[in-house]
Design an enzyme around this catalytic site. Structure first.
Site, mmCIF file in Angstrom:
data_model
loop_
_atom_site.group_PDB
_atom_site.id
_atom_site.type_symbol
_atom_site.label_atom_id
_atom_site.label_comp_id
_atom_site.label_asym_id
_atom_site.label_seq_id
_atom_site.Cartn_x
_atom_site.Cartn_y
_atom_site.Cartn_z
ATOM 1 N N HIS A 53 0.820 -1.218 0.000
ATOM 2 C CA HIS A 53 0.000 0.000 0.000
ATOM 3 C C HIS A 53 0.850 1.263 0.000
ATOM 4 O O HIS A 53 0.325 2.371 -0.210
ATOM 5 C CB HIS A 53 -0.939 -0.016 1.218
ATOM 6 C CG HIS A 53 -2.246 0.674 0.980
ATOM 7 N ND1 HIS A 53 -2.502 1.455 -0.119
ATOM 8 C CD2 HIS A 53 -3.397 0.690 1.710
ATOM 9 C CE1 HIS A 53 -3.728 1.927 -0.053
ATOM 10 N NE2 HIS A 53 -4.295 1.468 1.041
ATOM 11 N N ASP A 68 -2.252 2.171 -4.563
ATOM 12 C CA ASP A 68 -3.472 2.599 -3.893
ATOM 13 C C ASP A 68 -4.584 1.578 -4.105
ATOM 14 O O ASP A 68 -4.512 0.724 -4.999
ATOM 15 C CB ASP A 68 -3.921 3.963 -4.424
ATOM 16 C CG ASP A 68 -2.955 5.072 -4.044
ATOM 17 O OD1 ASP A 68 -2.329 4.957 -2.973
ATOM 18 O OD2 ASP A 68 -2.821 6.040 -4.815
#
Length: 495
Positions: free
Chosen positions: A466, A470
């Site tokens: 992450h 995204d």
């Protein structure tokens, strides 16, 4: 006299390569056929041997440079190499009639691998061996390496017993060249490998014994991680560090007490180097990456119908079976083009985007999980992908994969479905930023156009970093794979 070292022929249609690793530096003495450097092309890794014995005067093409066929790599001043110590390959065997002594050396272990553990000796002192007959097996963090006899003859001395740690280029044994050569009787002055014995009659590595003597610690303070519990040099270092370290926090949960009756029925087996490395890398991945997993499902009906229709013709023309992995590989390549951050990696404060796809295909083996890499999968067709998967899968099961074949991957596919897994969250293979988990194809009732129908469904899982990917990119990636597999014609039209 100066001899030039040039780039050899790299293969059909291959015109350039990258200098991956230099095994020697200017001023080093080299022997004839000793490996000087390793070149990497888009298809294979090529080792460049020394054409003469002498001293390496100058390196013209440094590591990372791109060179063409017949380009100048280095210059060697010809001369005596009496003091040269070969770094990787065993020296050329003396003629069978000479009865000369031949050293058995540790072969090249792979990029960034500097040591190995001697796991098994197939021969003992006094045994006669044929040229290229397997003498012993070494175990590294990644693969097992078999060491063949460099010549026909007799083993006269084993310098590295089972369980000992050896460095790349180290000496394993000495042979007397010549078929049927007799092993000389050991003399009082001849150095013999010494080993320490534990109460369980387990031989410790000589380097560990020396380190324990120097540090003044006893054997019972050292926990051996070598074969059958042998103490290795690094185990002694760990014991010394543990003795000097402050007490561990009480939060650590000790192993629960075991009843005497149960203890007698337990079996304690040391983790192999490969399993230790798998454990360390997976935990490092969890500790480093901001790992998250997103899920989707795909109707595999269209792919199954297409496969059933063409599998016989595909096998007849290409000589390999048409499986599901080639569809998933092509679908991933398609999705990675749209969501390039899943094919990227973090380097410090930079994001490195890869304009190519080196696809890792996770494979279970008897010794643990390995991930062979199919290089430039984005430039390959279905048949080439299936052939590469079959060939590397067989080499993985046989423990024949080289280090180079498991390095450089940009994205990984893991197929837990072959073992019956219905749902899982795969762990990233650092420094990659994404891994796709495939699962079991299972018939499930689905609502399609207002009707309940039975369809062959598969859950997909994308674990991603992450920090660089995204949620929108991760979901888009899985949706593109779903679309491509539910309508394989999209792959042909690049839609």
């Amino acid at each position: 006299m100066t001899t030039e070292v040039r780039v050899p022929t790299l293969g059909e249609s291959v015109t350039e390569a990258t200098v991956a690793t230099w095994f020697k530096k200017p001023g080093d003495a080299v022997a004839v056929d000793e490996m000087l450097c390793e070149l990497e092309t888009d298809k294979v890794t090529v080792e460049v041997p020394s054409p003469v014995a002498g001293t390496l005067n100058e390196i013209v093409a440094a590591e990372g440079d791109t060179v063409g066929v017949d380009a100048l790599l280095a210059n060697i001043a010809e001369g005596s190499t009496a003091n040269a110590t070969p770094a990787a390959p065993a020296p050329k065997a003396a003629p069978a009639s000479s009865g000369g002594s031949v050293d058995v050396m540790v072969p090249t272990l792979g990029e960034s691998v500097t040591e190995a553990t001697v796991s098994t000796w197939f021969k003992k002192v006094g045994d006669s061996v044929a040229q290229d007959e397997m003498l012993c097996e070494l175990e590294t963090d990644k693969v097992s390496v078999e060491v063949p006899a460099p010549a026909a003859g007799t083993i006269t001395e084993i310098l590295a017993p089972e369980g000992s740690t050896v460095d790349a280029g180290g000496k394993l044994a000495v042979m007397s060249a010549g078929a049927g050569a007799a092993a000389p009787a050991p003399t009082p002055d001849a150095p013999q490998p010494t080993v320490a014995k534990t109460g369980a009659d387990v031989e410790d590595a000589p380097s560990a014994k020396k380190a324990m003597a120097e540090a003044g610690i006893s054997r019972d303070q050292v926990t051996g991680t070598g074969r059958d519990g042998r103490a290795m040099k690094e185990d002694v270092a760990s014991a010394i560090a543990a003795a000097a370290a402050p007490p561990a926090p009480t939060a650590a949960t000790p192993r629960a007490p075991v009843a005497a009756d149960d203890a007698s029925r337990e079996e304690r087996v040391k983790m192999t180097r490969l399993r230790q490395t798998i454990a360390r890398r997976l935990k490092d991945s969890q500790n480093t990456a901001a790992m998250l997993t997103t899920y989707n499902e795909v109707d595999m009906g269209a792919v199954m119908e297409l496969r059933n229709e063409y599998k016989d013709l595909f096998l007849k023309k290409h000589g390999v079976k048409l499986g599901f992995m080639s569809f998933f590989t092509k679908a991933c390549v398609h999705a990675l083009r749209e969501v390039p951050e899943v094919n990227a990696e973090i380097d410090g404060t930079d994001i490195v985007y890869k304009n190519f796809v080196h696809m890792g295909i996770a494979a279970g083996t008897p010794t643990g999980l390995v991930v062979p890499v199919i290089r430039d999968a984005d430039a390959m067709g279905f048949a080439d992908i299936e052939k590469a998967i079959a060939e590397k899968g067989a080499r993985a099961r046989d423990g024949k994969l080289s280090m180079a074949e498991m390095q450089g991957g940009t994205f990984t596919i893991s197929n837990g479905g072959v073992y019956g897994s219905l749902m899982s969250s795969p762990i990233l293979n650092p420094p990659q930023s994404g891994i796709l988990g495939m699962h079991k194809i299972q018939d499930r009732p689905m609502a399609i156009k207002g009707q309940v129908v039975i369809r062959p469904m598969m859950y997909l899982a994308l674990s991603y970093d992450h920090r660089i990917v995204d949620g929108k990119g991760a979901v888009t990636f899985l949706v593109r794979i779903k679309e491509a597999l539910e309508d394989p014609r999209r792959l042909l039209m690049d839609l």
